[in-house]
Design a protein around this motif. Sequence first.
Motif, PDB file in Angstrom:
ATOM      1  N   LEU A  31      -8.276  -4.832  -8.827  1.00 57.01           N
ATOM      2  CA  LEU A  31      -9.698  -4.784  -9.281  1.00 57.01           C
ATOM      3  C   LEU A  31      -9.875  -5.221 -10.763  1.00 57.01           C
ATOM      4  O   LEU A  31     -10.868  -5.719 -11.026  1.00 57.01           O
ATOM      5  N   ASP A  32      -8.933  -4.758 -11.473  1.00 59.46           N
ATOM      6  CA  ASP A  32      -9.115  -4.780 -12.951  1.00 59.46           C
ATOM      7  C   ASP A  32      -9.174  -6.337 -12.981  1.00 59.46           C
ATOM      8  O   ASP A  32      -9.471  -6.600 -14.014  1.00 59.46           O
ATOM      9  N   ARG A  33      -8.092  -7.163 -12.376  1.00 66.38           N
ATOM     10  CA  ARG A  33      -7.904  -8.328 -12.583  1.00 66.38           C
ATOM     11  C   ARG A  33      -9.284  -9.208 -12.266  1.00 66.38           C
ATOM     12  O   ARG A  33      -9.411 -10.339 -12.986  1.00 66.38           O
ATOM     13  N   LEU A  34      -9.656  -8.795 -11.088  1.00 61.25           N
ATOM     14  CA  LEU A  34     -11.199  -9.423 -10.576  1.00 61.25           C
ATOM     15  C   LEU A  34     -12.123  -9.486 -11.804  1.00 61.25           C
ATOM     16  O   LEU A  34     -12.998 -10.185 -11.920  1.00 61.25           O
ATOM     17  N   LYS A  35     -12.319  -8.221 -12.516  1.00 57.13           N
ATOM     18  CA  LYS A  35     -13.107  -8.198 -13.793  1.00 57.13           C
ATOM     19  C   LYS A  35     -12.978  -9.172 -14.721  1.00 57.13           C
ATOM     20  O   LYS A  35     -14.094  -9.778 -15.137  1.00 57.13           O
ATOM     21  N   ARG A  36     -11.796  -9.684 -14.792  1.00 53.40           N
ATOM     22  CA  ARG A  36     -11.468 -10.981 -16.024  1.00 53.40           C
ATOM     23  C   ARG A  36     -11.890 -12.241 -15.178  1.00 53.40           C
ATOM     24  O   ARG A  36     -12.076 -13.219 -16.024  1.00 53.40           O
ATOM     25  N   ASN A  37     -12.097 -12.428 -13.870  1.00 59.07           N
ATOM     26  CA  ASN A  37     -12.420 -13.485 -13.174  1.00 59.07           C
ATOM     27  C   ASN A  37     -13.829 -13.620 -13.152  1.00 59.07           C
ATOM     28  O   ASN A  37     -14.381 -14.371 -12.690  1.00 59.07           O
ATOM     29  N   GLY A  38     -14.611 -12.324 -13.138  1.00 59.41           N
ATOM     30  CA  GLY A  38     -16.217 -12.451 -13.141  1.00 59.41           C
ATOM     31  C   GLY A  38     -16.859 -11.499 -13.983  1.00 59.41           C
ATOM     32  O   GLY A  38     -16.540 -11.357 -15.010  1.00 59.41           O
ATOM     33  N   VAL A  39     -17.997 -11.130 -13.421  1.00 59.28           N
ATOM     34  CA  VAL A  39     -18.975 -10.182 -14.324  1.00 59.28           C
ATOM     35  C   VAL A  39     -19.031  -8.801 -13.602  1.00 59.28           C
ATOM     36  O   VAL A  39     -19.202  -8.621 -12.616  1.00 59.28           O
ATOM     37  N   THR A  40     -18.644  -7.914 -14.541  1.00 59.41           N
ATOM     38  CA  THR A  40     -18.606  -6.393 -14.239  1.00 59.41           C
ATOM     39  C   THR A  40     -20.327  -5.868 -14.555  1.00 59.41           C
ATOM     40  O   THR A  40     -20.661  -6.301 -15.587  1.00 59.41           O
ATOM     41  N   LEU A  41     -20.799  -5.402 -13.271  1.00 58.56           N
ATOM     42  CA  LEU A  41     -21.982  -4.676 -13.435  1.00 58.56           C
ATOM     43  C   LEU A  41     -22.007  -3.338 -14.105  1.00 58.56           C
ATOM     44  O   LEU A  41     -21.708  -2.331 -13.331  1.00 58.56           O
ATOM     45  N   ALA A  42     -22.227  -3.274 -15.300  1.00 57.79           N
ATOM     46  CA  ALA A  42     -21.813  -1.737 -15.869  1.00 57.79           C
ATOM     47  C   ALA A  42     -22.790  -0.828 -15.720  1.00 57.79           C
ATOM     48  O   ALA A  42     -22.352   0.282 -15.834  1.00 57.79           O
ATOM     49  N   ARG A  43     -24.006  -1.091 -15.200  1.00 59.02           N
ATOM     50  CA  ARG A  43     -25.091  -0.044 -14.799  1.00 59.02           C
ATOM     51  C   ARG A  43     -25.394  -0.229 -13.535  1.00 59.02           C
ATOM     52  O   ARG A  43     -26.666  -0.254 -13.189  1.00 59.02           O
ATOM     53  N   GLN A  44     -24.534  -0.525 -12.768  1.00 57.68           N
ATOM     54  CA  GLN A  44     -24.729  -0.592 -11.062  1.00 57.68           C
ATOM     55  C   GLN A  44     -24.959   0.910 -10.761  1.00 57.68           C
ATOM     56  O   GLN A  44     -24.375   1.781 -10.834  1.00 57.68           O
ATOM     57  N   ARG A  45     -26.123   0.928  -9.582  1.00 62.41           N
ATOM     58  CA  ARG A  45     -26.424   2.120  -9.135  1.00 62.41           C
ATOM     59  C   ARG A  45     -26.433   1.858  -7.658  1.00 62.41           C
ATOM     60  O   ARG A  45     -27.028   0.870  -7.050  1.00 62.41           O
ATOM     61  N   THR A  46     -26.261   3.114  -6.883  1.00 58.99           N
ATOM     62  CA  THR A  46     -26.635   2.989  -5.569  1.00 58.99           C
ATOM     63  C   THR A  46     -27.915   3.752  -5.244  1.00 58.99           C
ATOM     64  O   THR A  46     -28.949   3.722  -6.401  1.00 58.99           O
ATOM     65  N   VAL A  47     -28.393   4.137  -3.968  1.00 54.78           N
ATOM     66  CA  VAL A  47     -29.650   4.630  -3.743  1.00 54.78           C
ATOM     67  C   VAL A  47     -29.704   6.287  -3.449  1.00 54.78           C
ATOM     68  O   VAL A  47     -28.322   6.555  -3.381  1.00 54.78           O
ATOM     69  N   TYR A  48     -30.648   6.793  -3.406  1.00 61.99           N
ATOM     70  CA  TYR A  48     -30.785   8.290  -3.225  1.00 61.99           C
ATOM     71  C   TYR A  48     -31.134   8.409  -1.604  1.00 61.99           C
ATOM     72  O   TYR A  48     -32.176   7.526  -1.370  1.00 61.99           O
ATOM     73  N   PRO A  49     -30.542   9.224  -0.969  1.00 63.17           N
ATOM     74  CA  PRO A  49     -29.230   9.914  -0.838  1.00 63.17           C
ATOM     75  C   PRO A  49     -28.434   8.998  -1.104  1.00 63.17           C
ATOM     76  O   PRO A  49     -28.171   8.090  -0.440  1.00 63.17           O
ATOM     77  N   SER A  50     -27.305   9.427  -2.096  1.00 60.16           N
ATOM     78  CA  SER A  50     -26.074   8.794  -2.382  1.00 60.16           C
ATOM     79  C   SER A  50     -25.063   9.159  -1.263  1.00 60.16           C
ATOM     80  O   SER A  50     -23.774   9.554  -1.438  1.00 60.16           O
TER      81      SER A  50
END
Length: 497
Positions: A31-50
């Motif tokens: 997964l860390d390698r994928l970060k270097r290949n793409g864009v990391t969404l640093a403020r990604q959120r789920t919905v409530y209820p989580s």
Amino acid sequence: MTNPVGQPRIIIVNFDGLRPDLVGPATTPHLDRLKRNGVTLARQRTVYPSETRVALPSLVTGTPPGRHGMVGNKYLDRTAAPARYIDTADDRLIEAVDAASGGCLMAVSSLGEILAAHGRTLAVLASNSAGATCLLNHKARSLGHHTISGHYARICTSRPLLETLQAQLGPLPTPPPPGRPDLTSQSFLTSALLNTVWPQLQPDVAILSYAEPDISSHDYGVAGTRTLDALAWVDHQFGRVLEWWETEGRQKNVHLIALSDHGHVTVHSHADPHETLKAAGLQCGPAPGPDVDTVVVPGQVGAIYLVNPSERNIRRAVAAMIEAPWCGPIFTAARNDVDGIAPGSLARELVMMDHVRSADILFSYRSDDRTDPFGLVGGTWSNDAPIGCGVHGGLHPKEMASLGIVAGRAFRSDSVSEIPSGICDVAPTVLNLLGIATPNWMQGRVLTETFAARGVGRPSIAETTYVVSTSIYRQILRCVQVETATYIEGGWANCDL
């Protein structure tokens, strides 16, 4: 249907319950390698209820639960006569509810239905519960799409496909006994995707959903040794997908999206909502019954259905709850744009949970930022989970935070986006990649800020904090809006009272 060479295709990989702060070179090298290949969404959120069976419908509909209607892993269906308790882990119950509602289990079309209407296909491979797997494409049989469960043969929509896979890979793995990590099914499904489903069936979109590290987080703690072992296992399986994508898939215009449906926090104290409500004169039970006037849905998510949901009864229950040390943020039907009908509560539409299936009272257990035994921030109360183990469903930012990485020809590489995003944005973005217009009812947005194309401007961002209080209780809800999409940052109770 054969997919033309060069036409965009998408693989979505979900890691159930993975906190983004557990991703790194030592714990998840792939997964860390994928970060270097793409864009990391640093403020990604789920919905409530989580919760998983709330978030996955949001993933495939591009809408929050107040719109699609799957309001909890478990809920009370009061549209039935008599009212009945629904556990969406049961795929057969999901199919029954869909049939009884005239095919309207969800109030909007899901990704599979939209793709089918445009002559495209969705394949699902999931080791989650039977119900969660079903919810990723609940009309797969009628659409002629392929769904494969890592454990349950009855979920598989094609008997010949299942027989082919078992001939190649061995019998479908059985669910592990309680307290054991679920590992075998993850490798079975990864092999099924890479060896058969993707090259032979050629779906336009495939969803590969791993049930780990969620199962182990519940059993061994968010970063327990066996949880990290399970995480390493699924990261290794994902590494097989990544290796194929780097050597072959990327050149064929395949896009790769990695995400998680929610995070986890650690239980530090036990709560007894039944006792609190009983002291207020309300007879509680986990399901409707002759001596029950208040149904408290079992689990980490607080959902209370009253047999007589008068404003007086709702106010009485909330008044008792906000005196309890375990009570976190609490929501009721709206009195105005902010306040709920009970003093101290917020309007449930603020967390996008205003639906006919929603409980009369929604609450989260009180959480805080104490450090757990693994050195991770995030603790909470729970009514049934063991102390020291991981839970989710509430509004702590570590429960709401989810993994998000997008990679492929359309996206930038080795980049981090600090613009808020959410699980509801996946479906609109996928449709955009495929050249399909986003339905106007989708409340998620296309993640244009991650695109490699130049000239894409920064979207407008507005943050809002809602506060409501009584003499003994205060709660805060923080939300952020990006263009027309709203994301929940987190919720707290009795902060700075």
